[in-house]
Design an enzyme around this catalytic site. Structure first.
Site, PDB file in Angstrom:
ATOM      1  N   ASP A 125       0.842  -1.191   0.000  1.00  0.00           N
ATOM      2  CA  ASP A 125       0.000   0.000   0.000  1.00  0.00           C
ATOM      3  C   ASP A 125       0.880   1.245   0.000  1.00  0.00           C
ATOM      4  O   ASP A 125       2.093   1.171   0.219  1.00  0.00           O
ATOM      5  CB  ASP A 125      -0.933  -0.014   1.222  1.00  0.00           C
ATOM      6  CG  ASP A 125      -0.160  -0.158   2.529  1.00  0.00           C
ATOM      7  OD1 ASP A 125       0.595   0.761   2.872  1.00  0.00           O
ATOM      8  OD2 ASP A 125      -0.304  -1.201   3.218  1.00  0.00           O
TER       9      ASP A 125
ATOM     10  N   GLU B 117      21.549 -22.539 -19.618  1.00  0.00           N
ATOM     11  CA  GLU B 117      20.681 -21.708 -18.759  1.00  0.00           C
ATOM     12  C   GLU B 117      21.493 -20.616 -18.070  1.00  0.00           C
ATOM     13  O   GLU B 117      21.021 -19.491 -17.894  1.00  0.00           O
ATOM     14  CB  GLU B 117      19.997 -22.597 -17.710  1.00  0.00           C
ATOM     15  CG  GLU B 117      18.938 -23.515 -18.299  1.00  0.00           C
ATOM     16  CD  GLU B 117      18.445 -24.561 -17.304  1.00  0.00           C
ATOM     17  OE1 GLU B 117      17.257 -24.874 -17.336  1.00  0.00           O
ATOM     18  OE2 GLU B 117      19.267 -25.071 -16.499  1.00  0.00           O
TER      19      GLU B 117
END
Ligand code: GLA
Length: 729
Positions: free
Chosen positions: A534, A614
């Protein structure tokens, strides 16, 4: 710009593209006259309609005029117990037990710069960037004064609001509710959008027409919560990403909140937002004041996308206090999903070494480094280093990490305590629970009474040596349960209704101390992922771990929902291993990278387990992110499709404010054979420019990309991704 017409008592706030107006009428009732696209001004009260409505009563001063009723008029800040039966913004119990709050205008003034709120998060701005309107209302009998503050950030099209209540009377008043925001529309036909979910699946948008009666969301969990976010949107029913009038309202608060909307009998709409009245009761002694948390409004005449971009710009420039001040944030690796509680220095150094070799710059040691914390049942509160795992304490480990060329960060959870801890054994009364009751446990832990200064002081002193560790540059501040049995041993019975709010103020206080004493630390907020995402936390923690769910496909939804208010730079996002721990799904490293890169980027896995190819991909990802950091973190965010539609793909773009550069990201959904041809229409580009694609030979005109779209390849496979980096030539 604020226009103060004292003679007619008309107060108009202009931002670059919007106008907001209120007027105190002949009865000194403060009416809301307009909020919408920017218009010339003048007295807009002519928009307000009056009619004699059955069962809508008339205040005494209206005399025989039955067309004057508070129940019908759009109010700037509604009182209670009088003739307005819609949602109240303020509720109070006066000394005689009555509950009437009848607010009338007493004055208004304009101040340079934007107001600040002591102890509460708030948007900030330079003296030249903002103005403040203060409007004073008073209840003539109780002498309760309400100051409505409006901070106008003109360039950002944002209006911040706060409310201060002062008891000018001779008797104490018990405040039962003080909303931060009341917003009335006399003409409506609006949808309400809320952002809802659960742990590991936060902020999924829910949109529905505002129906007659009251509807809304809130939290009584002590934190703003995974379940509902303190941000809501009201928009025209046909509004979409690029068209339609939208209003976004955010509350800068991290505790219990309520956002309610009421469609009245005459189809007007009222939004009221603020601290949740449940469990709230604040005693205001004569002369004392109470300040409600800040709320902020953005109006966008051109759809939800524009609304979000306005919030993003305002939040980045006027709310985040980033110690890096716009400099690139380091790409991090977090130990949690790689090691959980099972590590020692050697394992951590190995994890760090693998990561450093691939371009990762910051090593974050998550939970498990302190006290007897070998699992999640013990140790919280004991903020001393577990030397069985880390011989010699933190410093030798930090030195070894730094020797790899990496920075060091650490996890803490200051607001919590386990019963199995030295702290709890010494101070059992520091946990929130009324005497004689068994506490409800959450993740086997209790909540410390942060409303008490001595508890905060103790925790701060315990954390200080950790925060002072040389080489520490980052802290992850977690909070892993909701509040229950909220009762403080330090307050008298009549003040127990203050504990939830005092707890939040205590959290802000401690965070502020950390900032004051350790201004170089980047603090990431976390609450089991995104349970306290928030504006209040963002003021203290400029990024927040967006969700405990690291599955890239679910993250498409979570980050999409979060982006309606909060900019990508605030969303902690990591690449984790496959199959994913939360969903069991296997998604390519490319896709995991592209999704995590659209936030505050990092890894949360043992990179040593990757194969050579990877590892090369990880190197490419970290290098790409570093190169395009500014575009991703500071650029304008465009949502190009809605992942909740389960469509063929999810797409979004980061576009530089001048439109000359863009990163377009596409992730396919679940694909099907013989798929139709598709083109992706882009947004925010310069129509006259020619764009080079991914640094190669391919060129496309901006107007074509926006009007006709970029043809998407066929059959990429499930949850595969594509990245288009566009540069204008
Ligand atoms: C919470 C956080 C995780 C991790 C754990 C540690 O769940 O959201 O990221 O830090 O706590 O216990």
């Amino acid at each position: 710009m604020i226009v103060l017409d004292q003679e007619n008592k008309v107060f108009t706030l202009h931002t670059q593209n919007t106008t907001y107006q209120m007027k105190a009428d002949s009865h000194r009732v403060l009416l809301h006259t307009y909020y919408g696209p920017r218009i010339g001004g003048g007295d807009l009260s002519r928009l307000i309609r009056y009619a004699d409505r059955g069962f809508s009563p008339n205040p005494a001063e209206a005399g025989d005029d039955r067309t004057y009723s508070l129940d019908v008029l759009p109010q700037e800040y509604s009182g209670g117990g009088g003739g307005d039966f819609r949602l109240s913004a303020i509720q109070a119990e006066l000394a005689d037990g009555s509950q009437v709050v009848d607010l009338r205008f007493t004055g208004a003034e304009v101040r340079r710069g934007k107001y600040a709120l002591k102890g509460l998060p708030a948007f900030f701005a330079g003296e030249e960037e903002a103005e403040t309107l203060a409007v004073f209302l008073e209840d003539a009998v109780s002498h309760l004064r309400v100051e409505l503050l409006y901070g106008v950030l003109e360039g950002c099209d944002l209006i911040a609001r706060a409310v201060r209540v002062v008891n000018l009377g001779a008797e104490p008043v018990r405040l039962r509710q003080v909303a931060s925001l009341c917003l009335d529309f006399q003409y409506a036909g609006l949808d309400l959008v809320t952002f809802d979910g659960r742990h590991a699946m936060e902020r999924c948008p829910t949109r529905a027409p505002v129906r007659p009666g009251v509807q809304g969301v809130g939290s009584v969990r002590g934190a703003s919560s995974h379940q509902h976010n303190p941000f809501v949107v009201l928009c025209e029913q046909d509004a979409g990403e690029d068209h339609g009038l939208c209003y976004g309202a955010m509350l800068l608060y991290s505790g219990n909140f309520k956002a309610e909307v009421e469609r009245s009998q005459f189809d007007g709409v009222r939004l009221v937002m603020g601290i949740h009245p449940q469990h709230f009761c604040w005693t205001l002694e004569p002369g004392a004041s109470f300040t409600a948390p800040e709320a902020a409004l953005v109006c966008s005449p051109d759809g939800l996308g524009q609304m979000s971009r306005r919030f993003h710009r305002a939040i980045r420039a006027h709310l985040l206090r980033d110690p890096l001040e716009g400099r690139r944030k380091p790409v991090l690796i977090n130990s949690w999903e790689a090691a959980y509680f099972g590590f020692d220095s050697e394992k951590l150094v190995r994890l760090a070494k693998e990561a450093a070799a691939l371009g990762v710059e910051l090593f974050v040691l998550d939970d498990g480094w302190f006290g007897e914390r070998n699992d999640d049942r013990r140790g919280l509160g004991d903020w001393w280093v577990n030397e069985e795992k880390l011989p010699g304490g933190l410093e030798p480990l930090v030195e070894r990490i730094r020797a790899l060329g990496m920075e060091f960060g650490i996890w803490v959870e200051p607001e919590m305590v386990n019963e199995d801890s030295r702290l709890y054994r010494e101070h059992p009364d520091w946990a929130l629970v009324p005497a004689g009751r068994m506490p409800t446990r959450g993740r086997s832990q209790l909540v410390l009474d942060f409303s008490r200064a001595e508890v905060r002081d103790h925790i701060y002193e315990a954390l200080r040596p950790v925060l002072s560790c040389p080489g520490l540059s980052y802290v992850k501040w977690d909070m892993n349960r909701s509040l229950t049995e909220v009762w403080s041993a330090a307050l008298p019975p009549e003040r127990q209704g203050e504990v939830y709010h005092r707890f939040v103020l205590g959290v802000y206080d401690l965070l502020e101390r950390v900032r004051r004493d350790f201004p170089h630390l980047l603090v990431e907020g976390c609450c089991g992922g995104g349970g306290r995402f928030d504006g209040g936390m963002l003021y203290h923690t400029p990024q927040i771990w967006c969700s405990d769910n690291t599955d890239a496909v679910d993250r498409l939804r979570i980050q999409y929902g979060t982006s309606f208010c909060y900019p990508p730079c605030t969303m902690g996002a990591h690449v984790s291993k496959v199959p994913n721990e939360q969903t069991g799904r296997t998604v390519s490293l490319d896709t995991r990278g592209i999704v995590a890169m659209s936030g505050a980027f990092g890894y949360e896995m043992d990179l040593g387990e990757l194969d050579g190819e990877e590892k090369e991909q990880v190197k490419e990802q970290t290098a790409f992110y570093m190169e395009h950091f500014e575009l991703i973190q500071q650029g304008d965010h465009y949502r190009l499709s809605d992942p909740f539609q389960d469509g063929p793909y999810t797409a979004w773009a980061h576009v530089s404010p001048d439109g000359r550069e863009a990163l377009v990201c596409v992730v396919t959904g679940c694909v099907h054979a013989a798929a139709p041809f598709r083109a992706l229409r882009l947004k925010g580009l310069d129509p006259r420019a020619s764009y080079r694609v991914n640094g190669g030979e391919e060129r496309w005109p901006g107007d074509v990309l926006m009007a006709a779209g970029y043809p998407l390849p066929m059959s990429m496979g499930d949850y595969r991704s594509m990245r288009l980096y566009l540069e204008a030539e």
